[in-house]
Design an enzyme around this catalytic site. Structure first.
Site, PDB file in Angstrom:
ATOM      1  N   GLN A  75      -5.663   4.022   1.090  1.00 58.69           N
ATOM      2  CA  GLN A  75      -5.986   2.911   0.210  1.00 58.69           C
ATOM      3  C   GLN A  75      -6.764   1.807   0.939  1.00 58.69           C
ATOM      4  O   GLN A  75      -7.444   1.015   0.310  1.00 58.69           O
ATOM      5  CB  GLN A  75      -4.710   2.329  -0.402  1.00 58.69           C
ATOM      6  CG  GLN A  75      -4.084   3.228  -1.445  1.00 58.69           C
ATOM      7  CD  GLN A  75      -2.987   2.543  -2.223  1.00 58.69           C
ATOM      8  OE1 GLN A  75      -2.363   1.602  -1.734  1.00 58.69           O
ATOM      9  NE2 GLN A  75      -2.751   2.990  -3.428  1.00 58.69           N
TER      10      GLN A  75
ATOM     11  N   VAL B  62       0.872  -1.175   0.000  1.00 58.88           N
ATOM     12  CA  VAL B  62       0.000   0.000   0.000  1.00 58.88           C
ATOM     13  C   VAL B  62       0.906   1.220   0.000  1.00 58.88           C
ATOM     14  O   VAL B  62       1.977   1.218   0.593  1.00 58.88           O
ATOM     15  CB  VAL B  62      -0.947   0.073   1.223  1.00 58.88           C
ATOM     16  CG1 VAL B  62      -2.001  -1.007   1.153  1.00 58.88           C
ATOM     17  CG2 VAL B  62      -0.173  -0.001   2.523  1.00 58.88           C
ATOM     18  N   SER B  63       0.479   2.261  -0.704  1.00 59.75           N
ATOM     19  CA  SER B  63       1.284   3.479  -0.757  1.00 59.75           C
ATOM     20  C   SER B  63       0.828   4.510   0.259  1.00 59.75           C
ATOM     21  O   SER B  63       1.604   5.330   0.723  1.00 59.75           O
ATOM     22  CB  SER B  63       1.245   4.088  -2.164  1.00 59.75           C
ATOM     23  OG  SER B  63      -0.081   4.317  -2.572  1.00 59.75           O
ATOM     24  N   THR B  64      -0.473   4.474   0.615  1.00 58.36           N
ATOM     25  CA  THR B  64      -1.009   5.417   1.604  1.00 58.36           C
ATOM     26  C   THR B  64      -2.028   4.713   2.484  1.00 58.36           C
ATOM     27  O   THR B  64      -2.588   3.681   2.121  1.00 58.36           O
ATOM     28  CB  THR B  64      -1.697   6.617   0.929  1.00 58.36           C
ATOM     29  OG1 THR B  64      -2.841   6.141   0.206  1.00 58.36           O
ATOM     30  CG2 THR B  64      -0.752   7.324  -0.031  1.00 58.36           C
TER      31      THR B  64
END
Length: 228
Positions: A14, A9-11
């Protein structure tokens, strides 16, 4: 069959769209059961972008692949692995050389077959095209607004927001400064010399601070770019 699960996950946001680490893990383990595979390790990349492959978890994954310790890599969705066609092609080639297949749950894809490899390449190419097309449309829209004198981002030095709160109009005082800078440049005055002269005339920057070389350099650089 030994499998590695990879989640990313990037943030934190999400998680609200079904791509949280826990949701991805559940999908991967369910697929492993279907594939008759044992998930020997679940690799996690938290807060990492998929713009490139420079991620701690990805480095761990590739090390295991190169060491021949895995037969299948399972992901919840293709964009969890990468968003780049170039990087995907590199990964698929590397996996293929080591006899490793890639399984993506969301897209129901398995690169263990030629058809699976073809479909996954097409899907990634279309996805990248869509992102680039959106970027082009956004740039065109911004340029259109700017050409019509509407505000785009920070207000350029020499202008101010008009009464309608949308269009720009010349700022007389800042325009006088720009004219002075241009005149001094034509007289081959240095950037530092221009800053000293502006201060001597009692002029200040937009933030009411004394002029410095870097302030003048930014303005000169912007005007040079605008005339190209």
């Amino acid at each position: 069959m030994r499998a590695i699960g990879y989640v990313r996950v990037s943030t934190d946001k999400q998680a609200d769209h079904g791509v949280s680490l826990e949701a991805q893990e559940a999908k991967i383990r369910a697929m492993a059961v279907v594939q008759g595979a044992e998930v020997v390790e679940l690799i996690v990349d938290g807060g990492e972008s998929a713009k490139n492959l420079n991620r701690p978890g990805m480095e761990r994954l590739l090390t295991l692949v190169d060491q021949g310790k895995v037969q299948t890599v399972i992901i919840a969705k293709l964009d969890r692995l990468t968003r780049s066609v170039k990087d995907l092609a590199e990964l698929l080639e590397r996996f293929q050389k080591r006899g490793v297949s890639l399984v993506s749950v969301a897209e129901s894809l398995d690169t263990g077959s030629a058809a699976g490899r073809l479909v996954i390449n097409i899907m990634t190419a279309v996805s990248q095209w869509e992102r680039e097309a959106i970027g082009e449309r956004t740039r065109d829209a911004m340029n259109h607004k700017k050409s019509n004198g509407r505000r785009v981002g920070n207000i350029e030095y020499g202008f101010r927001l008009g009464p309608d709160g949308e269009h720009l109009e010349p700022d007389p005082q800042e325009q006088a400064v720009l004219t002075a800078i241009q005149d001094l440049r034509e007289r081959r005055c240095t950037l530092r010399g221009i800053a000293l002269e502006l201060n001597a005339r009692g002029w200040r920057t937009r933030r009411a601070s004394a002029w410095r070389l870097e302030h003048v350099a930014r303005i000169v650089g912007r005007r040079r770019s605008a005339t190209k």
